[in-house]
Scaffold this active site. Structure first.
Site, PDB file in Angstrom:
ATOM      1  N   LYS A  42       0.914  -1.077  -0.232  1.00 15.12           N
ATOM      2  CA  LYS A  42      -0.058   0.005   0.230  1.00 15.12           C
ATOM      3  C   LYS A  42       0.835   1.599   0.161  1.00 15.12           C
ATOM      4  O   LYS A  42       2.061   1.123   0.990  1.00 15.12           O
ATOM      5  CB  LYS A  42      -0.675  -0.114   1.355  1.00 15.12           C
ATOM      6  CG  LYS A  42      -1.741   1.351   1.646  1.00 15.12           C
ATOM      7  CD  LYS A  42      -2.646   1.216   3.028  1.00 15.12           C
ATOM      8  CE  LYS A  42      -3.125   1.957   3.425  1.00 15.12           C
ATOM      9  NZ  LYS A  42      -2.946   3.151   4.051  1.00 15.12           N
TER      10      LYS A  42
HETATM   11  O1  LIG Z   1      -1.866   4.312   6.502  1.00 10.15           O
HETATM   12  C1  LIG Z   1      -2.095   5.609   6.883  1.00 10.15           C
HETATM   13  C2  LIG Z   1      -1.332   7.067   7.142  1.00 10.15           C
HETATM   14  O2  LIG Z   1      -1.145   7.617   6.942  1.00 10.15           O
HETATM   15  P1  LIG Z   1      -0.521   8.722   7.016  1.00 10.15           P
HETATM   16  O3  LIG Z   1       0.561   9.193   7.871  1.00 10.15           O
HETATM   17  O4  LIG Z   1      -1.917   9.537   6.753  1.00 10.15           O
HETATM   18  O5  LIG Z   1       0.368   9.521   5.204  1.00 10.15           O
HETATM   19  C3  LIG Z   1      -3.630   4.964   7.451  1.00 10.15           C
HETATM   20  O6  LIG Z   1      -3.914   6.052   8.732  1.00 10.15           O
HETATM   21  C4  LIG Z   1      -4.630   4.687   6.610  1.00 10.15           C
HETATM   22  O7  LIG Z   1      -4.965   3.760   6.963  1.00 10.15           O
HETATM   23  C5  LIG Z   1      -4.255   5.398   5.285  1.00 10.15           C
HETATM   24  O8  LIG Z   1      -3.960   6.330   4.716  1.00 10.15           O
HETATM   25  C6  LIG Z   1      -5.600   4.899   4.607  1.00 10.15           C
HETATM   26  O9  LIG Z   1      -6.625   5.745   4.666  1.00 10.15           O
HETATM   27  P2  LIG Z   1      -6.853   7.199   4.087  1.00 10.15           P
HETATM   28  O10 LIG Z   1      -6.250   8.369   3.851  1.00 10.15           O
HETATM   29  O11 LIG Z   1      -7.279   6.446   2.799  1.00 10.15           O
HETATM   30  O12 LIG Z   1      -7.372   7.816   4.875  1.00 10.15           O
END
Ligand SMILES: O=C(COP(=O)(O)O)[C@@H](O)[C@H](O)[C@H](O)COP(=O)(O)O
Length: 281
Positions: A191
């Site tokens: 991911k």
């Molecule tokens: O990986 C995460 C956070 O990433 P980030 O530090 O915000 O770039 C997760 O909290 C989420 O699962 C991921 O971001 C998917 O959720 P959304 O971005 O679609 O809200």
């Protein structure tokens, strides 16, 4: 003959991916990773049972949660909903420079007890703490694989040198590097971030050499169609789908959005047509 573990890994991956090799997965680790304020736009979704009921009713392929929220929401899942349990995270309450580390918050055994079909962990490639997260990932992956469980890597390039050298963590060369590192360390699913264009995301997919690459959704877009267009580009680039949180749970009515996303992911439908068909336009 295959080792038993390989059979388990293959079988469990199929709980997420349909025959087309694509999946739409709902992400709900935000209460920990970003804080509960992420749910303020539609506050009732702070209760994982309420949002999970809607998401499952709309036909989602899989869901991703941390162990404690899984315990609260798991009864809302259908028997064939893929369940991914993430075993690392960090809060945004930490001092800023320590937010470049994801810590382990649970164990593979706990995820298995909860009924997981896959185990997930994040690596911030390029972080000063990269070494800790590599080892953590290797240990979780080795144990999960031994028991026949696939391992998903949230491969997020993030760190001061990346900014200095490439200017942004979304530069495709950096995202591609993270995806490749995830493959080389043994991830079964990746991911990662959007790189800004179909052409550059296709390079990330190439670098993953057949390991499925899914988009990490990102912040809620102004209009549903904007997000559907982004996911459409991911699919066109050879991506295997998306793991989406805010673009689902921050919408008042998440079900039509999920159904429209499923049309784009599994039927290659034009984003505007998909939005119209679900009453979003
Ligand atoms: O990986 C995460 C956070 O990433 P980030 O530090 O915000 O770039 C997760 O909290 C989420 O699962 C991921 O971001 C998917 O959720 P959304 O971005 O679609 O809200």
């Amino acid at each position: 003959m295959d080792a038993y573990q390989s059979v388990g890994i293959r079988r469990r991956l199929k709980r997420f991916f349909r025959r087309d090799g694509r999946a739409l997965i709902f992400a709900m680790d935000h209460g920990f990773e970003h804080g509960p304020a992420d749910f303020e736009p539609v506050w009732e979704h702070v209760d994982p049972r309420i949002i999970m009921r809607k998401v499952v009713r709309a036909g989602i392929d899989g869901v991703m949660m941390l162990p404690g929220v899984t315990r609260l929401a798991v009864d809302e899942l259908k028997p064939d909903t893929g369940l991914m349990i993430k075993l690392t995270s960090k809060t945004e309450l930490r001092p800023k420079d320590e937010q470049l580390l994801q810590s382990q918050l649970g164990f593979v055994e706990d995820a298995i007890k909860l009924g997981a079909d896959a185990i997930a962990a994040t690596v911030y490639w390029g972080s000063p703490q990269e070494d800790v997260m590599m080892r953590q990932f290797a240990e979780i992956a080795s144990y999960a694989h031994d028991l026949g469980f696939p391992i998903v890597q949230f491969a997020y390039p993030r760190g001061p040198y990346i900014n200095e050298k490439y200017g942004s963590k979304e530069d495709y060369r950096v995202v591609m590097y993270g995806a490749r590192a995830a493959v080389e360390i043994g991830a079964d699913m990746i991911k990662t971030y959007w790189t800004g264009s179909k052409e550059t995301f296709a390079k990330v997919v190439d670098a993953a050499a057949g390991v499925p690459v899914l988009l990490s959704g990102g912040a809620k877009t102004d209009s549903p169609v904007d997000f559907l267009k982004l996911v459409w580009e991911v699919i066109e680039a050879g991506g295997a789908g998306a793991v989406v949180g805010r673009n689902i749970f921050q919408r008042e009515n998440p079900e039509p959005m999920i159904r429209a996303l499923l049309r784009v992911v599994h039927r290659n439908e034009d984003p505007e047509e998909a939005a119209k068909a679900e009453g979003l336009l």
